[in-house]
Design a protein around this motif. Structure first.
Motif, PDB file in Angstrom:
ATOM      1  N   ASP A 186       0.878  -1.164   0.000  1.00  0.00           N
ATOM      2  CA  ASP A 186       0.000   0.000   0.000  1.00  0.00           C
ATOM      3  C   ASP A 186       0.915   1.213   0.000  1.00  0.00           C
ATOM      4  O   ASP A 186       1.446   1.602   1.031  1.00  0.00           O
ATOM      5  CB  ASP A 186      -0.894   0.013   1.238  1.00  0.00           C
ATOM      6  CG  ASP A 186      -1.544   1.375   1.438  1.00  0.00           C
ATOM      7  OD1 ASP A 186      -1.862   2.033   0.425  1.00  0.00           O
ATOM      8  OD2 ASP A 186      -1.714   1.803   2.596  1.00  0.00           O
ATOM      9  N   SER A 207       4.918  -3.691   3.517  1.00  0.00           N
ATOM     10  CA  SER A 207       4.019  -2.556   3.644  1.00  0.00           C
ATOM     11  C   SER A 207       3.979  -2.039   5.075  1.00  0.00           C
ATOM     12  O   SER A 207       2.926  -1.719   5.589  1.00  0.00           O
ATOM     13  CB  SER A 207       2.618  -2.986   3.193  1.00  0.00           C
ATOM     14  OG  SER A 207       1.885  -1.899   2.710  1.00  0.00           O
ATOM     15  N   ALA A 208       5.163  -1.972   5.703  1.00  0.00           N
ATOM     16  CA  ALA A 208       5.219  -1.579   7.110  1.00  0.00           C
ATOM     17  C   ALA A 208       4.241  -2.439   7.902  1.00  0.00           C
ATOM     18  O   ALA A 208       3.550  -1.960   8.793  1.00  0.00           O
ATOM     19  CB  ALA A 208       4.906  -0.086   7.274  1.00  0.00           C
ATOM     20  N   THR A 213       2.898  -4.939  10.496  1.00  0.00           N
ATOM     21  CA  THR A 213       3.245  -5.461  11.814  1.00  0.00           C
ATOM     22  C   THR A 213       3.031  -6.969  11.871  1.00  0.00           C
ATOM     23  O   THR A 213       2.019  -7.478  11.384  1.00  0.00           O
ATOM     24  CB  THR A 213       2.358  -4.775  12.872  1.00  0.00           C
ATOM     25  OG1 THR A 213       2.558  -3.366  12.777  1.00  0.00           O
ATOM     26  CG2 THR A 213       2.693  -5.258  14.281  1.00  0.00           C
ATOM     27  N   ARG A 216      -2.315 -12.428  11.965  1.00  0.00           N
ATOM     28  CA  ARG A 216      -1.853 -12.447  10.562  1.00  0.00           C
ATOM     29  C   ARG A 216      -0.967 -13.658  10.293  1.00  0.00           C
ATOM     30  O   ARG A 216      -0.981 -14.219   9.195  1.00  0.00           O
ATOM     31  CB  ARG A 216      -1.086 -11.161  10.246  1.00  0.00           C
ATOM     32  CG  ARG A 216      -1.985  -9.944  10.181  1.00  0.00           C
ATOM     33  CD  ARG A 216      -1.173  -8.667  10.040  1.00  0.00           C
ATOM     34  NE  ARG A 216      -2.041  -7.496  10.028  1.00  0.00           N
ATOM     35  CZ  ARG A 216      -1.625  -6.265  10.264  1.00  0.00           C
ATOM     36  NH1 ARG A 216      -0.352  -6.037  10.553  1.00  0.00           N
ATOM     37  NH2 ARG A 216      -2.479  -5.271  10.224  1.00  0.00           N
ATOM     38  N   GLN A 253      -6.527   3.846   9.626  1.00  0.00           N
ATOM     39  CA  GLN A 253      -6.548   3.166   8.331  1.00  0.00           C
ATOM     40  C   GLN A 253      -7.141   1.777   8.526  1.00  0.00           C
ATOM     41  O   GLN A 253      -6.791   1.054   9.473  1.00  0.00           O
ATOM     42  CB  GLN A 253      -5.127   3.049   7.750  1.00  0.00           C
ATOM     43  CG  GLN A 253      -5.153   2.381   6.382  1.00  0.00           C
ATOM     44  CD  GLN A 253      -3.770   2.192   5.767  1.00  0.00           C
ATOM     45  OE1 GLN A 253      -2.757   2.310   6.432  1.00  0.00           O
ATOM     46  NE2 GLN A 253      -3.762   1.885   4.481  1.00  0.00           N
ATOM     47  N   THR A 305      -5.577  -2.022   9.977  1.00  0.00           N
ATOM     48  CA  THR A 305      -4.264  -1.840  10.605  1.00  0.00           C
ATOM     49  C   THR A 305      -4.313  -2.110  12.110  1.00  0.00           C
ATOM     50  O   THR A 305      -5.392  -2.163  12.717  1.00  0.00           O
ATOM     51  CB  THR A 305      -3.766  -0.390  10.409  1.00  0.00           C
ATOM     52  OG1 THR A 305      -4.721   0.500  11.003  1.00  0.00           O
ATOM     53  CG2 THR A 305      -3.621  -0.055   8.937  1.00  0.00           C
ATOM     54  N   THR A 306      -3.140  -2.218  12.690  1.00  0.00           N
ATOM     55  CA  THR A 306      -3.046  -2.377  14.142  1.00  0.00           C
ATOM     56  C   THR A 306      -3.557  -1.115  14.829  1.00  0.00           C
ATOM     57  O   THR A 306      -4.103  -1.185  15.930  1.00  0.00           O
ATOM     58  CB  THR A 306      -1.592  -2.655  14.556  1.00  0.00           C
ATOM     59  OG1 THR A 306      -0.741  -1.687  13.929  1.00  0.00           O
ATOM     60  CG2 THR A 306      -1.149  -4.046  14.131  1.00  0.00           C
ATOM     61  N   ASP A 336       0.978   4.433  12.907  1.00  0.00           N
ATOM     62  CA  ASP A 336       2.383   4.121  13.193  1.00  0.00           C
ATOM     63  C   ASP A 336       3.218   5.383  13.437  1.00  0.00           C
ATOM     64  O   ASP A 336       3.200   6.312  12.620  1.00  0.00           O
ATOM     65  CB  ASP A 336       2.987   3.331  12.028  1.00  0.00           C
ATOM     66  CG  ASP A 336       2.268   2.007  11.823  1.00  0.00           C
ATOM     67  OD1 ASP A 336       1.031   1.968  12.008  1.00  0.00           O
ATOM     68  OD2 ASP A 336       2.927   1.018  11.470  1.00  0.00           O
TER      69      ASP A 336
HETATM   70  N1  ARG Z   1       1.906  -1.302  10.938  1.00  0.00           N
HETATM   71  C1  ARG Z   1       0.502  -1.195  10.795  1.00  0.00           C
HETATM   72  C2  ARG Z   1      -0.121  -2.549  10.579  1.00  0.00           C
HETATM   73  O1  ARG Z   1       0.535  -3.465  10.278  1.00  0.00           O
HETATM   74  C3  ARG Z   1       0.084  -0.271   9.669  1.00  0.00           C
HETATM   75  C4  ARG Z   1       0.645  -0.611   8.339  1.00  0.00           C
HETATM   76  C5  ARG Z   1       0.035   0.164   7.217  1.00  0.00           C
HETATM   77  N2  ARG Z   1       0.860   0.077   6.055  1.00  0.00           N
HETATM   78  C6  ARG Z   1       0.646   0.729   4.912  1.00  0.00           C
HETATM   79  N3  ARG Z   1       1.514   0.637   3.951  1.00  0.00           N
HETATM   80  N4  ARG Z   1      -0.419   1.445   4.795  1.00  0.00           N
HETATM   81  O2  ARG Z   1      -1.297  -2.705  10.696  1.00  0.00           O
END
Ligand code: ARG
Length: 261
Positions: free
Chosen positions: A43, A102-103, A105, A110, A150, A153-154, A191
């Motif tokens: 994303d 995608s960053a 977690t 998951r 978002q 997300t976490t 985040d």
């Molecule tokens: N680290 C958080 C998660 O894993 C948010 C990651 C959202 N990443 C992004 N590319 N929008 O839920």
């Protein structure tokens, strides 16, 4: 037809035939083997981890540099596909992409659906409020408030635990920040490094982070449960990049400091 002409046409046909025959032979120089493609989903609206460079339209960021370096290490060409964050795990399960960076977690929930690489970045959640707000200082203060997050997300999970809060879910993090700026919500839970980057980009005039980080989270690269070989290869490449200093270089490039040991 004159004899000469006949002789000439026979000769032409002969030459042509030889030429054609040559085409079928494997005398052609061997083509270099094309590198295998690694289809990566992300994303790409989550700076500084993944975002689109306005001028070049390329996807850039810490994750993008890291996955390219990992691909290179594995002798593969990385192709990034941009998609919604909550579509990444389904895309992996359906086999539409090979990996997701995608960053994301690493969570137990998951990990039931996908494999994760070793952690590659230590993160956590923080809250963002408008720069002129002086009443919201801790997560406790968010009780009964309106919070933007978002989807999937976490940050969304944690915000939903806050008592009596109204949660507004957005497809992307920038949309959540926009809603805060517009006054539609009181805070964003997201985040920490992404919040800080957003605030710095806006010159600190729109928003600020307050309070202690709510969680400590590790990001991992997700792969399909079916492809354990790829998961192993990614881990090996990651180890190698940590050893040869490439990981540190990428970290310093995006965060301006050395990675924590
Ligand atoms: N680290 C958080 C998660 O894993 C948010 C990651 C959202 N990443 C992004 N590319 N929008 O839920």
């Amino acid at each position: 037809m004159s004899k000469k002409l006949i002789a000439l046409s026979v000769l032409v046909m002969f030459v042509l035939a030889i030429g054609l025959a040559g085409c079928g032979q494997s005398a052609k120089p061997a083509e270099p083997a094309k590198p295998k493609v690694l289809k990566v989903g992300s994303d790409t609206a989550f700076a500084p981890f993944e975002f689109q460079d306005e001028k070049t339209k390329e996807y850039v960021g810490f994750d993008m540099d890291l996955i390219k370096a990992i691909g290179k290490q594995m002798g593969m060409e990385v192709q990034v596909q941009s998609m919604n964050f909550d579509g990444l795990i389904p895309a992996l399960e359906a086999g539409n992409i090979d990996a997701g960076i995608s960053a994301m977690t690493i969570t137990d929930e998951r990990a039931k659906k996908v494999n994760f690489s070793k952690p590659y970045y230590r993160s956590g959640l923080s809250m963002v409020v408008r720069a002129d707000n002086n009443t919201l200082k801790t997560f406790k203060d968010l009780e009964g408030k309106r919070i933007a997050v978002q989807i999937g997300t976490t940050g969304a999970d944690e915000a939903k635990k806050i008592k009596d809060a109204t949660i507004r879910e957005f497809n992307t993090a920038p949309e959540a920040f926009m809603e805060l700026k517009a006054g539609g919500v009181d805070a964003v839970v997201n985040d920490l490094p992404v919040n800080e980057y957003y605030i710095a980009q806006a010159g600190g005039k729109d928003a600020k982070t307050v309070g202690e980080p709510l969680t400590s989270e590790d990001y991992g690269i997700a792969t399909s449960k079916k492809n354990t070989e790829l998961a192993d290869k990614i881990n090996k490449a990651l180890d190698e990049l940590k050893k040869n200093g490439e990981y540190e270089k990428i970290y310093v490039k995006w965060f301006g400091k050395k990675p924590p040991q």
